[in-house]
Design an enzyme around this catalytic site. Sequence first.
Site, PDB file in Angstrom:
ATOM      1  N   ILE A  82      76.825  15.659   3.718  1.00  0.00           N
ATOM      2  CA  ILE A  82      78.048  15.362   2.629  1.00  0.00           C
ATOM      3  C   ILE A  82      77.614  13.890   2.283  1.00  0.00           C
ATOM      4  O   ILE A  82      78.219  12.753   2.833  1.00  0.00           O
ATOM      5  CB  ILE A  82      79.429  15.138   3.731  1.00  0.00           C
ATOM      6  CG1 ILE A  82      79.716  16.554   4.038  1.00  0.00           C
ATOM      7  CG2 ILE A  82      80.422  14.970   2.534  1.00  0.00           C
ATOM      8  CD1 ILE A  82      80.888  16.324   5.032  1.00  0.00           C
ATOM      9  N   PRO A  83      76.569  13.868   1.284  1.00  0.00           N
ATOM     10  CA  PRO A  83      76.328  12.779   0.800  1.00  0.00           C
ATOM     11  C   PRO A  83      77.360  12.191  -0.055  1.00  0.00           C
ATOM     12  O   PRO A  83      78.133  12.533  -0.490  1.00  0.00           O
ATOM     13  CB  PRO A  83      74.929  12.761  -0.113  1.00  0.00           C
ATOM     14  CG  PRO A  83      74.886  14.334  -0.397  1.00  0.00           C
ATOM     15  CD  PRO A  83      75.823  15.042   0.768  1.00  0.00           C
ATOM     16  N   HIS A  84      77.507  10.535   0.018  1.00  0.00           N
ATOM     17  CA  HIS A  84      78.548  10.046  -0.731  1.00  0.00           C
ATOM     18  C   HIS A  84      78.263   8.404  -0.995  1.00  0.00           C
ATOM     19  O   HIS A  84      77.430   7.856  -0.480  1.00  0.00           O
ATOM     20  CB  HIS A  84      80.065  10.268   0.239  1.00  0.00           C
ATOM     21  CG  HIS A  84      79.793   9.769   1.493  1.00  0.00           C
ATOM     22  ND1 HIS A  84      79.049  10.084   2.448  1.00  0.00           N
ATOM     23  CD2 HIS A  84      80.159   8.502   2.044  1.00  0.00           C
ATOM     24  CE1 HIS A  84      79.254   9.562   3.712  1.00  0.00           C
ATOM     25  NE2 HIS A  84      79.928   8.284   3.311  1.00  0.00           N
ATOM     26  N   ALA A  85      78.956   8.147  -1.903  1.00  0.00           N
ATOM     27  CA  ALA A  85      78.811   6.767  -2.583  1.00  0.00           C
ATOM     28  C   ALA A  85      80.133   6.131  -3.397  1.00  0.00           C
ATOM     29  O   ALA A  85      80.826   6.867  -3.934  1.00  0.00           O
ATOM     30  CB  ALA A  85      77.515   6.454  -3.331  1.00  0.00           C
ATOM     31  N   MET A 120      80.062  13.594  -2.805  1.00  0.00           N
ATOM     32  CA  MET A 120      81.453  13.176  -3.263  1.00  0.00           C
ATOM     33  C   MET A 120      80.919  11.493  -3.627  1.00  0.00           C
ATOM     34  O   MET A 120      80.124  10.819  -3.219  1.00  0.00           O
ATOM     35  CB  MET A 120      82.470  12.842  -1.939  1.00  0.00           C
ATOM     36  CG  MET A 120      83.686  12.357  -2.491  1.00  0.00           C
ATOM     37  SD  MET A 120      84.985  12.138  -1.134  1.00  0.00           S
ATOM     38  CE  MET A 120      84.910  13.949  -0.764  1.00  0.00           C
TER      39      MET A 120
END
Length: 182
Positions: A82-85, A120
Amino acid sequence: MLIHIHPNLRRETRPDAAPGIAALIDPASVIPNLRAGGKRQTLRALAAQAAAATGVPERAIFEALLERERLGSTGIGDGVAIPHAKLSGLDRLYGLFARLERPIDFEAIDGRPVDLVFLMLAPDAAGARHIKALAGVARLLRNRAVCEMLRGADSADALYAVLTDGAAACTKPDTKPDRRFG
């Protein structure tokens, strides 16, 4: 094509409420067979898709994702990442889902390769909504039955249906957010 959106997944009106999965993604933001040779290539491909959807430059998205990965892998285990920034220039939370053509090394916490990726992006000022939305996505993708259905789905529409219907099945209104994602 008519797609039913479960009433529990409609956009919340409270400013601190986390949006449901259907508010984060739409059928066009689901990639059924992303071809990528590694983590960086996956993040770059997702950044390109996200740039088209958000209007934020691809490079800014990619660099924000890489910076977050430097803090620790967003590979949460069982083949899921779940990569997110957080980024300036966004007006709301955005999501993209990709099922990879072949599993890749994502430096996940369990050491297993990843084949399901939910990206996300959040506005800088998202605050608790970002954490709550991440927790909801993590809760959904920790459900083995949902992951099995995602791995067996044959189209973007089928993946979207599993993501949104699975989210309805996993909704627990009084659940605390998963603090591992920040």
